[in-house]
Enzyme design. Structure first.
Site, mmCIF file in Angstrom:
data_model
loop_
_atom_site.group_PDB
_atom_site.id
_atom_site.type_symbol
_atom_site.label_atom_id
_atom_site.label_comp_id
_atom_site.label_asym_id
_atom_site.label_seq_id
_atom_site.Cartn_x
_atom_site.Cartn_y
_atom_site.Cartn_z
ATOM 1 N N TYR A 4 0.852 -1.205 0.000
ATOM 2 C CA TYR A 4 0.000 0.000 0.000
ATOM 3 C C TYR A 4 0.868 1.227 0.000
ATOM 4 C CZ TYR A 4 -5.004 -0.560 0.105
ATOM 5 O OH TYR A 4 -6.300 -0.740 -0.280
ATOM 6 N N GLU B 15 -0.500 4.883 -0.473
ATOM 7 C CA GLU B 15 -1.274 6.105 -0.759
ATOM 8 C C GLU B 15 -0.369 7.321 -0.629
ATOM 9 O OE1 GLU B 15 -4.748 6.120 1.724
ATOM 10 O OE2 GLU B 15 -5.714 4.556 0.559
ATOM 11 N N ASP C 69 -6.585 13.103 -25.360
ATOM 12 C CA ASP C 69 -6.575 11.708 -24.903
ATOM 13 C C ASP C 69 -5.929 10.895 -26.017
ATOM 14 O OD1 ASP C 69 -7.162 9.051 -24.425
ATOM 15 O OD2 ASP C 69 -9.216 9.428 -23.748
ATOM 16 N N THR D 4 -3.888 5.629 -22.108
ATOM 17 C CA THR D 4 -3.711 4.303 -21.541
ATOM 18 C C THR D 4 -2.271 3.902 -21.860
ATOM 19 O OG1 THR D 4 -4.532 3.331 -23.579
ATOM 20 C CG2 THR D 4 -6.105 3.543 -21.765
ATOM 21 N N LYS E 116 -2.030 0.076 -25.258
ATOM 22 C CA LYS E 116 -2.424 -0.069 -26.673
ATOM 23 C C LYS E 116 -1.158 -0.018 -27.534
ATOM 24 C CE LYS E 116 -7.116 1.570 -25.873
ATOM 25 N NZ LYS E 116 -7.276 2.377 -24.659
ATOM 26 N N ARG F 279 -2.059 -2.848 -18.587
ATOM 27 C CA ARG F 279 -3.370 -2.179 -18.662
ATOM 28 C C ARG F 279 -3.432 -1.113 -17.583
ATOM 29 N NH1 ARG F 279 -6.829 -4.638 -22.011
ATOM 30 N NH2 ARG F 279 -8.353 -3.081 -21.428
HETATM 31 N N1 DSN Z 1 -13.100 1.221 -25.835
HETATM 32 C C1 DSN Z 1 -11.694 0.910 -25.885
HETATM 33 C C2 DSN Z 1 -11.281 0.706 -27.291
HETATM 34 O O1 DSN Z 1 -10.907 1.616 -28.004
HETATM 35 O O2 DSN Z 1 -11.358 -0.425 -27.710
HETATM 36 C C3 DSN Z 1 -10.965 1.947 -25.247
HETATM 37 O O3 DSN Z 1 -11.473 2.167 -23.968
#
Ligand code: DSN
Length: 423
Positions: free
Chosen positions: A55, A57, A201, A227, A230, A236
């Site tokens: 932990y 925080e 984003d 994210t 990808k 993730r």
């Molecule tokens: N919805 C996801 C995608 O692009 O597949 C991303 O959150």
């Protein structure tokens, strides 16, 4: 088989059996969901480390728990690497996901009910960009811009007009199903002219942005979220980059505003992924993702498929199935391709007459195939299989025959040691 899987096999055979099934599925099928990738073995090993037990925080050096000396080092390294990779002034690497990264930025700047301008989900945006059933759409007054009907590219004039009319406090750019480059500088300029903040984003294109293969929002936008799993090929999770002046607001919005304890094992894996992306060979990899996608696009066009915007500049194509077969839905295409060993997702196309659970399109991406080492020749082959599968009208024999060939190709391109065929 990695040691930890051997251990799992002995200690929890039920979960082991499911993981093994999934490992075999990932190995033997062509994963072409544009938002997925295969993380490196180093990333996987780090996610499976003892850091999950801690932990922590707070932030490095300012924790609410004892014993944080090692996770402090991990998070400091992740922050430093993120800043180096993206050239940002400030980074917070704690968000558990891209949606939570967006939530943290919203919480840091917006009061409930304030106006935000973002891309329409039905034109390629994202749930967390103001979809009415998402927290974003219910907490804030989202207004949406979209793409032009003729070119299917972002309508920057409409965006400007909507900003003038609605005076949003924040303009969100970035997309989940948009096959072209986004002109972040132009959007930031529009935002500044209307006294709005900007959030880019870059979840989908992060791996292309950090290698200079996609326009960079970091200099021009106030906030950049992403994210890490990808095109970036990490675990993730999410991350936030911002201008220095917003550092304190972003940090306190993440904790205690939105999350409790950070996932130290995942933060360590983000550090690993940022480190991998900093290596020169990552740029070649990112370029190959794009080259593969362009070849796939050309091959699909030659088979008579219409692609939204006519092609691609990034890691995905958005196929409009109607010109190929008016009756073919995205749902059917997804199912038939799955039976043929090719995994894609149904997707709305701009101005889609069908509903989201049916759709007239499929979204197809090249990151996983590129990670497996596939190149242009394989993309031509894949386009041929897609054509065969969809022109068969779901004929089980045809789909099974394609699946057998797909499996052979997958054996020639084993992803990584951990994904090799089951023992
Ligand atoms: N919805 C996801 C995608 O692009 O597949 C991303 O959150």
């Amino acid at each position: 088989m990695p040691k930890y899987l051997q251990y799992l096999k002995q200690t929890d055979p039920q979960i082991y059996a499911i993981i093994k099934e999934e490992r075999d599925r990932q190995h033997s099928m062509l994963g072409m969901i544009a938002s997925e990738n295969f993380a490196s073995t180093t990333v996987l090993a780090t996610v499976g480390s003892c850091l999950t037990n801690k932990y922590a925080e707070g932030l490095p050096g300012k924790r609410y728990y004892g014993g944080c000396e090692n996770v402090d080092d991990v998070e400091t390294l992740a922050i430093e690497r993120c800043k180096q990779l993206f050239g940002c002034e400030h980074a917070n690497v704690q968000p558990h996901s891209g949606t939570q990264a967006n939530m943290a930025v919203y919480f840091s700047q917006l009061k409930p009910g304030e106006t935000v301008l973002a891309m329409d989900l039905a034109h390629g945006g994202h749930l967390s960009h103001g979809f009415k059933l998402n927290f974003s759409g219910s907490l804030y007054n989202f207004v949406h811009y979209g793409v032009k009907r003729d070119t299917e590219t972002i309508d920057y004039d409409q965006l400007n007009a909507l900003a003038k009319e609605h005076k949003p406090k924040l303009i969100v750019c970035g997309a989940s199903a948009y096959p072209r480059q986004i002109d972040f500088a132009r959007i930031a300029e529009i935002a500044h002219s209307h006294n709005a903040l900007t959030l880019a984003d870059i979840a989908h294109v992060a791996g292309l942005v950090c290698t200079g293969l996609h326009p960079d929002p970091v200099i021009v936008c106030d906030f950049v979220t992403s994210t890490t799993h990808k095109t970036l090929r990490g675990p993730r999770a999410g991350t936030i980059m911002s201008k220095k002046q917003f550092a304190k607001a972003v940090n306190s919005s993440v904790f205690p505003g939105m999350q409790g304890g950070p996932l130290c094992h995942v933060i360590a894996a983000k550090a690993v992924a940022f480190g991998e992306a900093l290596r020169p060979e990552f740029k070649q990899y990112a370029q190959q993702i794009i080259d593969n996608c362009k070849t796939l696009a050309d091959a699909l066009l030659s088979k008579g498929f219409r692609l939204c915007t006519g092609g691609t500049d990034n890691h995905m194509v958005l196929v409009d199935l109607r010109s190929y077969n008016e009756k073919l839905t995205g749902n059917d295409a997804e199912n038939w391709l799955h039976q043929a060993g090719i995994v894609v997702n149904k997707n709305l196309i701009p101005f889609d007459p069908r509903k989201a659970n049916e759709t007239s399109g499929v979204r197809i991406g090249t990151p996983i195939l590129t990670t497996r080492g596939m190149k242009q020749d394989q993309m031509v082959q894949v386009a041929d299989w897609i054509d065969q599968a969809l022109s068969s009208n779901g004929d089980p024999k045809t789909l099974a025959a394609i699946k057998a060939q797909v499996s052979e190709l997958c054996n020639q391109f084993p992803a990584l040691g951990y994904l090799q065929a089951a023992e």
